[in-house]
Write a protein that holds these residues in place. Sequence first.
Motif, PDB file in Angstrom:
ATOM      1  N   GLY A   1       0.826  -1.193   0.000  1.00 50.78           N
ATOM      2  CA  GLY A   1       0.000   0.000   0.000  1.00 50.78           C
ATOM      3  C   GLY A   1       0.866   1.249   0.000  1.00 50.78           C
ATOM      4  O   GLY A   1       1.921   1.280   0.649  1.00 50.78           O
ATOM      5  N   ILE A   2       0.425   2.258  -0.745  1.00 53.77           N
ATOM      6  CA  ILE A   2       1.163   3.524  -0.823  1.00 53.77           C
ATOM      7  C   ILE A   2       0.199   4.664  -0.537  1.00 53.77           C
ATOM      8  O   ILE A   2      -0.875   4.747  -1.135  1.00 53.77           O
ATOM      9  N   LYS A   3       0.577   5.525   0.391  1.00 48.93           N
ATOM     10  CA  LYS A   3      -0.256   6.660   0.788  1.00 48.93           C
ATOM     11  C   LYS A   3       0.600   7.914   0.845  1.00 48.93           C
ATOM     12  O   LYS A   3       1.638   7.941   1.510  1.00 48.93           O
ATOM     13  N   ARG A   4       0.186   8.950   0.118  1.00 53.40           N
ATOM     14  CA  ARG A   4       0.944  10.203   0.144  1.00 53.40           C
ATOM     15  C   ARG A   4       0.748  10.905   1.486  1.00 53.40           C
ATOM     16  O   ARG A   4      -0.358  10.957   2.030  1.00 53.40           O
ATOM     17  N   ILE A   5       1.842  11.436   2.012  1.00 51.79           N
ATOM     18  CA  ILE A   5       1.796  12.227   3.253  1.00 51.79           C
ATOM     19  C   ILE A   5       1.869  13.692   2.857  1.00 51.79           C
ATOM     20  O   ILE A   5       2.850  14.138   2.263  1.00 51.79           O
ATOM     21  N   LEU A   6       0.825  14.433   3.166  1.00 50.96           N
ATOM     22  CA  LEU A   6       0.752  15.833   2.776  1.00 50.96           C
ATOM     23  C   LEU A   6       1.551  16.704   3.746  1.00 50.96           C
ATOM     24  O   LEU A   6       1.805  16.306   4.893  1.00 50.96           O
ATOM     25  N   PRO A   7       1.965  17.909   3.324  1.00 48.42           N
ATOM     26  CA  PRO A   7       2.814  18.757   4.181  1.00 48.42           C
ATOM     27  C   PRO A   7       2.221  19.028   5.564  1.00 48.42           C
ATOM     28  O   PRO A   7       2.945  18.996   6.565  1.00 48.42           O
ATOM     29  N   HIS A   8       0.898  19.266   5.640  1.00 45.44           N
ATOM     30  CA  HIS A   8       0.319  19.591   6.948  1.00 45.44           C
ATOM     31  C   HIS A   8       0.229  18.365   7.858  1.00 45.44           C
ATOM     32  O   HIS A   8      -0.057  18.496   9.058  1.00 45.44           O
ATOM     33  N   GLN A   9       0.507  17.160   7.314  1.00 44.28           N
ATOM     34  CA  GLN A   9       0.469  15.941   8.122  1.00 44.28           C
ATOM     35  C   GLN A   9       1.830  15.588   8.695  1.00 44.28           C
ATOM     36  O   GLN A   9       1.955  14.582   9.389  1.00 44.28           O
ATOM     37  N   MET A  10       2.838  16.402   8.430  1.00 44.98           N
ATOM     38  CA  MET A  10       4.196  16.057   8.843  1.00 44.98           C
ATOM     39  C   MET A  10       4.573  16.664  10.188  1.00 44.98           C
ATOM     40  O   MET A  10       5.748  16.707  10.542  1.00 44.98           O
ATOM     41  N   THR A  11       3.603  17.127  10.942  1.00 49.57           N
ATOM     42  CA  THR A  11       3.851  17.672  12.271  1.00 49.57           C
ATOM     43  C   THR A  11       2.702  17.275  13.183  1.00 49.57           C
ATOM     44  O   THR A  11       1.568  17.053  12.715  1.00 49.57           O
ATOM     45  N   THR A  12       2.976  17.176  14.472  1.00 53.53           N
ATOM     46  CA  THR A  12       1.911  16.830  15.425  1.00 53.53           C
ATOM     47  C   THR A  12       1.083  18.044  15.807  1.00 53.53           C
ATOM     48  O   THR A  12       0.101  17.914  16.544  1.00 53.53           O
ATOM     49  N   ALA A  13       1.446  19.224  15.329  1.00 49.05           N
ATOM     50  CA  ALA A  13       0.647  20.418  15.616  1.00 49.05           C
ATOM     51  C   ALA A  13      -0.704  20.327  14.914  1.00 49.05           C
ATOM     52  O   ALA A  13      -0.829  19.707  13.859  1.00 49.05           O
ATOM     53  N   GLY A  14      -1.726  20.967  15.490  1.00 47.90           N
ATOM     54  CA  GLY A  14      -3.046  20.974  14.870  1.00 47.90           C
ATOM     55  C   GLY A  14      -3.970  19.958  15.505  1.00 47.90           C
ATOM     56  O   GLY A  14      -3.617  19.294  16.488  1.00 47.90           O
ATOM     57  N   PRO A  15      -5.182  19.820  14.957  1.00 52.05           N
ATOM     58  CA  PRO A  15      -6.169  18.886  15.523  1.00 52.05           C
ATOM     59  C   PRO A  15      -5.624  17.473  15.594  1.00 52.05           C
ATOM     60  O   PRO A  15      -4.929  17.011  14.691  1.00 52.05           O
ATOM     61  N   VAL A  16      -5.956  16.789  16.663  1.00 52.89           N
ATOM     62  CA  VAL A  16      -5.403  15.470  16.902  1.00 52.89           C
ATOM     63  C   VAL A  16      -6.032  14.413  16.005  1.00 52.89           C
ATOM     64  O   VAL A  16      -5.375  13.514  15.530  1.00 52.89           O
ATOM     65  N   LEU A  17      -7.314  14.509  15.731  1.00 51.52           N
ATOM     66  CA  LEU A  17      -8.019  13.431  15.052  1.00 51.52           C
ATOM     67  C   LEU A  17      -8.141  13.629  13.556  1.00 51.52           C
ATOM     68  O   LEU A  17      -9.067  13.164  12.926  1.00 51.52           O
ATOM     69  N   GLY A  18      -7.254  14.361  12.936  1.00 44.62           N
ATOM     70  CA  GLY A  18      -7.241  14.457  11.482  1.00 44.62           C
ATOM     71  C   GLY A  18      -7.951  15.685  10.972  1.00 44.62           C
ATOM     72  O   GLY A  18      -8.830  16.251  11.628  1.00 44.62           O
ATOM     73  N   GLU A  19      -7.564  16.140   9.790  1.00 44.77           N
ATOM     74  CA  GLU A  19      -8.134  17.340   9.196  1.00 44.77           C
ATOM     75  C   GLU A  19      -8.975  16.990   7.985  1.00 44.77           C
ATOM     76  O   GLU A  19      -8.772  15.960   7.338  1.00 44.77           O
ATOM     77  N   GLU A  20      -9.907  17.876   7.653  1.00 45.55           N
ATOM     78  CA  GLU A  20     -10.704  17.803   6.432  1.00 45.55           C
ATOM     79  C   GLU A  20     -11.412  16.457   6.292  1.00 45.55           C
ATOM     80  O   GLU A  20     -11.563  15.915   5.210  1.00 45.55           O
ATOM     81  N   ARG A  21     -11.887  15.902   7.389  1.00 45.51           N
ATOM     82  CA  ARG A  21     -12.610  14.645   7.348  1.00 45.51           C
ATOM     83  C   ARG A  21     -14.069  14.902   7.692  1.00 45.51           C
ATOM     84  O   ARG A  21     -14.380  15.391   8.775  1.00 45.51           O
ATOM     85  N   ARG A  22     -14.963  14.567   6.764  1.00 43.66           N
ATOM     86  CA  ARG A  22     -16.389  14.718   7.038  1.00 43.66           C
ATOM     87  C   ARG A  22     -16.816  13.709   8.092  1.00 43.66           C
ATOM     88  O   ARG A  22     -16.177  12.680   8.296  1.00 43.66           O
ATOM     89  N   SER A  23     -17.908  13.986   8.750  1.00 39.20           N
ATOM     90  CA  SER A  23     -18.344  13.123   9.844  1.00 39.20           C
ATOM     91  C   SER A  23     -18.653  11.706   9.378  1.00 39.20           C
ATOM     92  O   SER A  23     -18.590  10.755  10.150  1.00 39.20           O
ATOM     93  N   ASP A  24     -19.006  11.526   8.089  1.00 36.25           N
ATOM     94  CA  ASP A  24     -19.329  10.189   7.601  1.00 36.25           C
ATOM     95  C   ASP A  24     -18.149   9.516   6.902  1.00 36.25           C
ATOM     96  O   ASP A  24     -18.298   8.450   6.328  1.00 36.25           O
ATOM     97  N   GLU A  25     -16.968  10.136   6.918  1.00 37.35           N
ATOM     98  CA  GLU A  25     -15.772   9.542   6.331  1.00 37.35           C
ATOM     99  C   GLU A  25     -14.892   8.968   7.442  1.00 37.35           C
ATOM    100  O   GLU A  25     -14.037   9.644   7.996  1.00 37.35           O
TER     101      GLU A  25
END
Length: 589
Positions: free
Chosen positions: A388-412
């Motif tokens: 499996g291959i998953k791209r890591i986006l720039p804003h995902q390369m730090t622990t700063a920010g919301p803990v449970l992930g960004e830009e995720r709809r409630s049903d995703e």
Amino acid sequence: MDAGGGPLLPDSVLFEIFLYLDHADVLSVGLVCQQWRAVARDEFLWKELFYRYYRVSREVPRHPAAVSWYDEFQRLYDTIPCIEVQALKEHNDQVLHLSFSHSGCLFASCSKDCTVKIWSNELDISLQHSSNMRPYNWSYTQFSQFNSDDSLLLVSGVFVGPHNSSSGEIAVISMENFTLLSRVRNKPYDVFGCWLNETNLISGNLHRIGRITSCSVLWLNNAFQGVESENVNVVKRLFKIQNLNASTIRTVMVADCSRYDSPDLLLDYEEQLAASSTSTCPVFDLGSDSEEEEAKPKQTPEPAVQELPDDGGVTAEDGLQQFFDDIMEGRVRPAMTETELETKVAELFIRNRTKPPEVNLLPTESNSKTKYLIFTTGCLTYSPHQIGIKRILPHQMTTAGPVLGEERRSDEFFDSLDHVIDIHGHIIGMGLSPDHRYLYVNSRAWPRDCVISDPMQPPPIAEEIDLHVFDLKTMKEVKRALRAHRAYTPNEECFFIFLDVSRDFVASGAEDRHGYIWDRHYNICLAKLQHDNVVNSVAFSPVEQELLLTASDDTTIKVWRSPRTVRIQQARKPRPRKLLFSWLMNQKS
């Protein structure tokens, strides 16, 4: 031909002589024989000798960095680390893994004796430090990796929890004073863990949903948790991926596209392209339903379940309801087993509960700083048969920010994979080239046209280990699979054999008590390195590919150097003064 232009012997005669000479004898002849000196740089002669001696197909061109065929022949017989110069026996149990620091000055070893040892890589390698992880309830250490500036060491091991349950744990050790900085749970333990950057590492967790359905969560962790946890986030969820048919995510690693070399080291010559076009390792994007269906091995016909329309008119919940109605009213064959039912329900549930794949996965000049998270996974059985291959986006390369992930709809609930490579066999090893462009994969193939009817009963696996090469720039297989080493354990007992890649060579261990070295360009096996038991791990020095380490179940780490390096080191040794004095006295008398 000689300096005057006349041949001393016909080329054909010389060629036949050289075929029967050992290459070491050829070297000695070259030093003393005037006739040899006259033809030593004959390119035609060396080209013929090269192709016949190393049994290389004539379709394969000369290495692009080679100056001449003579130099290329010399490179392959004189720079292979095949001479044992030292055996390190400080471990008292099986040695499982080796890793070098980026500077090449240090390396670490992990073992069933539950220690991680740090070694100083000098002319005579010596033990610098040993950390015993048993006081932390570890059963053994299994993997280590230095961060990019060699200031921290990640150590992964098996943790024995309550009621003797086995999980994994990652420890971070400071290289300044060898103190333990933090510990992170890691489940399952064969996720191993890896560094994303200098101060952040990736770990895993596993949540069971059903008997053969689970969810793998990959976490980003700060290495300095004890110091910073009161003021800033020290952990953040990266990805949450659903697993089907008892599969799980394992063996995570990070590929950095900014390190890609140019021009390419490997040539896509015609023979390799033809081989890859008929490869049994299909590559497909999950964003394309048609490619996915073509890539999957043929399976037993599935029960006649009504498919969901593609126009979005029916939700996953509606599909589930229709599916259960079909079962109750007899429109679905009653032969569906409990595991088949669980898998089908999970597939229907995640159809509208998964975040879509990232677009434009392949790196370009505008996104050359892309990093990929690479791991083993599966969809048909518990044995890891897909990458499996998953791209890591720039804003995902730090622990700063919301803990449970960004830009995720409630049903995703789940993240999709951006790319999948199906190996059609049990994956037992992966390694990246130094430029992170090429992914090397050890696998034991399934029988051709095999059918998997029970995810808990994977197909039998071959004893031969296939070594595949994938270009992460194009997501294509670019090398014919190599077969020179073997493994014997069955599917349920199969374990990881760590391989390593240098600028010119690739090395791997095997269960046949040998390590192996291949040339990356010519696809030929150059050396077999003997141990007294299974060879679990190999490691090239990142700054000196003529130095290789091998680790074995025989509790030994062996140090291998090239004939050229050994010759240079012996020449540097001072001559004993006593012998020189005796010689002078004899001259006077």
